[in-house]
Design a protein around this motif. Structure first.
Motif, PDB file in Angstrom:
ATOM      1  N   LYS A  76       6.330  58.085  -6.180  1.00 40.77           N
ATOM      2  CA  LYS A  76       6.227  59.015  -5.049  1.00 40.77           C
ATOM      3  C   LYS A  76       6.238  60.457  -5.536  1.00 40.77           C
ATOM      4  O   LYS A  76       5.472  61.291  -5.048  1.00 40.77           O
ATOM      5  CB  LYS A  76       7.370  58.777  -4.063  1.00 40.77           C
ATOM      6  CG  LYS A  76       7.219  57.517  -3.246  1.00 40.77           C
ATOM      7  CD  LYS A  76       8.396  57.376  -2.303  1.00 40.77           C
ATOM      8  CE  LYS A  76       8.273  56.150  -1.436  1.00 40.77           C
ATOM      9  NZ  LYS A  76       9.410  56.018  -0.495  1.00 40.77           N
TER      10      LYS A  76
ATOM     11  N   VAL B 112      13.760  50.072 -17.001  1.00 44.55           N
ATOM     12  CA  VAL B 112      12.942  49.481 -15.940  1.00 44.55           C
ATOM     13  C   VAL B 112      12.516  48.064 -16.296  1.00 44.55           C
ATOM     14  O   VAL B 112      12.560  47.173 -15.465  1.00 44.55           O
ATOM     15  CB  VAL B 112      11.699  50.360 -15.654  1.00 44.55           C
ATOM     16  CG1 VAL B 112      10.738  49.638 -14.736  1.00 44.55           C
ATOM     17  CG2 VAL B 112      12.132  51.671 -15.056  1.00 44.55           C
TER      18      VAL B 112
ATOM     19  N   LEU C 142       9.498  53.183  -7.792  1.00 40.02           N
ATOM     20  CA  LEU C 142       8.960  53.728  -6.552  1.00 40.02           C
ATOM     21  C   LEU C 142       9.235  55.225  -6.391  1.00 40.02           C
ATOM     22  O   LEU C 142       8.339  55.998  -6.033  1.00 40.02           O
ATOM     23  CB  LEU C 142       9.502  52.961  -5.347  1.00 40.02           C
ATOM     24  CG  LEU C 142       8.864  53.280  -4.012  1.00 40.02           C
ATOM     25  CD1 LEU C 142       7.353  53.136  -4.069  1.00 40.02           C
ATOM     26  CD2 LEU C 142       9.436  52.398  -2.927  1.00 40.02           C
TER      27      LEU C 142
ATOM     28  N   HIS D 287      10.506  44.992 -16.441  1.00 42.62           N
ATOM     29  CA  HIS D 287       9.397  44.510 -15.620  1.00 42.62           C
ATOM     30  C   HIS D 287       9.703  44.598 -14.129  1.00 42.62           C
ATOM     31  O   HIS D 287       8.988  44.013 -13.326  1.00 42.62           O
ATOM     32  CB  HIS D 287       9.062  43.061 -15.996  1.00 42.62           C
ATOM     33  CG  HIS D 287       8.464  42.939 -17.362  1.00 42.62           C
ATOM     34  ND1 HIS D 287       7.126  43.142 -17.597  1.00 42.62           N
ATOM     35  CD2 HIS D 287       9.030  42.672 -18.559  1.00 42.62           C
ATOM     36  CE1 HIS D 287       6.887  42.994 -18.884  1.00 42.62           C
ATOM     37  NE2 HIS D 287       8.028  42.710 -19.487  1.00 42.62           N
ATOM     38  N   ASP D 288      10.758  45.323 -13.753  1.00 42.76           N
ATOM     39  CA  ASP D 288      11.105  45.466 -12.337  1.00 42.76           C
ATOM     40  C   ASP D 288      10.468  46.735 -11.798  1.00 42.76           C
ATOM     41  O   ASP D 288      11.064  47.805 -11.792  1.00 42.76           O
ATOM     42  CB  ASP D 288      12.624  45.511 -12.164  1.00 42.76           C
ATOM     43  CG  ASP D 288      13.048  45.516 -10.705  1.00 42.76           C
ATOM     44  OD1 ASP D 288      12.170  45.422  -9.822  1.00 42.76           O
ATOM     45  OD2 ASP D 288      14.258  45.615 -10.446  1.00 42.76           O
ATOM     46  N   ASP D 289       9.227  46.625 -11.342  1.00 41.27           N
ATOM     47  CA  ASP D 289       8.487  47.802 -10.909  1.00 41.27           C
ATOM     48  C   ASP D 289       9.032  48.435  -9.632  1.00 41.27           C
ATOM     49  O   ASP D 289       8.710  49.573  -9.309  1.00 41.27           O
ATOM     50  CB  ASP D 289       6.999  47.497 -10.760  1.00 41.27           C
ATOM     51  CG  ASP D 289       6.706  46.375  -9.782  1.00 41.27           C
ATOM     52  OD1 ASP D 289       7.647  45.782  -9.224  1.00 41.27           O
ATOM     53  OD2 ASP D 289       5.515  46.087  -9.589  1.00 41.27           O
ATOM     54  N   ARG D 290       9.894  47.737  -8.916  1.00 37.45           N
ATOM     55  CA  ARG D 290      10.481  48.318  -7.709  1.00 37.45           C
ATOM     56  C   ARG D 290      11.313  49.552  -8.038  1.00 37.45           C
ATOM     57  O   ARG D 290      11.424  50.464  -7.230  1.00 37.45           O
ATOM     58  CB  ARG D 290      11.348  47.286  -6.982  1.00 37.45           C
ATOM     59  CG  ARG D 290      10.547  46.102  -6.425  1.00 37.45           C
ATOM     60  CD  ARG D 290      11.467  45.021  -5.938  1.00 37.45           C
ATOM     61  NE  ARG D 290      12.188  44.510  -7.106  1.00 37.45           N
ATOM     62  CZ  ARG D 290      13.149  43.600  -7.065  1.00 37.45           C
ATOM     63  NH1 ARG D 290      13.538  43.127  -5.907  1.00 37.45           N
ATOM     64  NH2 ARG D 290      13.718  43.181  -8.152  1.00 37.45           N
ATOM     65  N   THR D 291      11.869  49.607  -9.242  1.00 40.93           N
ATOM     66  CA  THR D 291      12.689  50.749  -9.632  1.00 40.93           C
ATOM     67  C   THR D 291      11.849  51.993  -9.910  1.00 40.93           C
ATOM     68  O   THR D 291      12.391  53.079 -10.081  1.00 40.93           O
ATOM     69  CB  THR D 291      13.536  50.411 -10.874  1.00 40.93           C
ATOM     70  OG1 THR D 291      12.661  50.093 -11.957  1.00 40.93           O
ATOM     71  CG2 THR D 291      14.461  49.242 -10.612  1.00 40.93           C
TER      72      THR D 291
END
Length: 72
Positions: free
Chosen positions: A55, A43, A51, A45-49
């Protein structure tokens, strides 16, 4: 220490983010606080991965509290 976000003493709980998170987990558990600690490889620093994992976490927490109802 040259980074703008550096905080003196932050490395006392570990040299890396993963080590510091593990130390925090151990501290919580030592005080009787339940912890779910997910490690998602790659991951950075790409926090979009994250999500999907986020959830899943909230769905599990809310289901355990009877807040989210799934159709029968």
């Amino acid at each position: 220490p040259e980074d703008a976000w550096w905080m003196a003493g932050a490395d006392l709980a570990g040299a890396t983010r993963l080590e510091r998170l593990a130390a925090l987990r151990h501290s919580f558990e030592a005080h009787g606080i339940a912890v779910r600690h997910d490690i998602i490889p790659g991951v950075g620093h790409d926090d979009r991965t994250l999500l999907g994992t986020v959830k899943d976490f909230f769905a599990a927490v809310l289901n355990d509290r009877g807040v989210v109802r799934t159709p029968a």
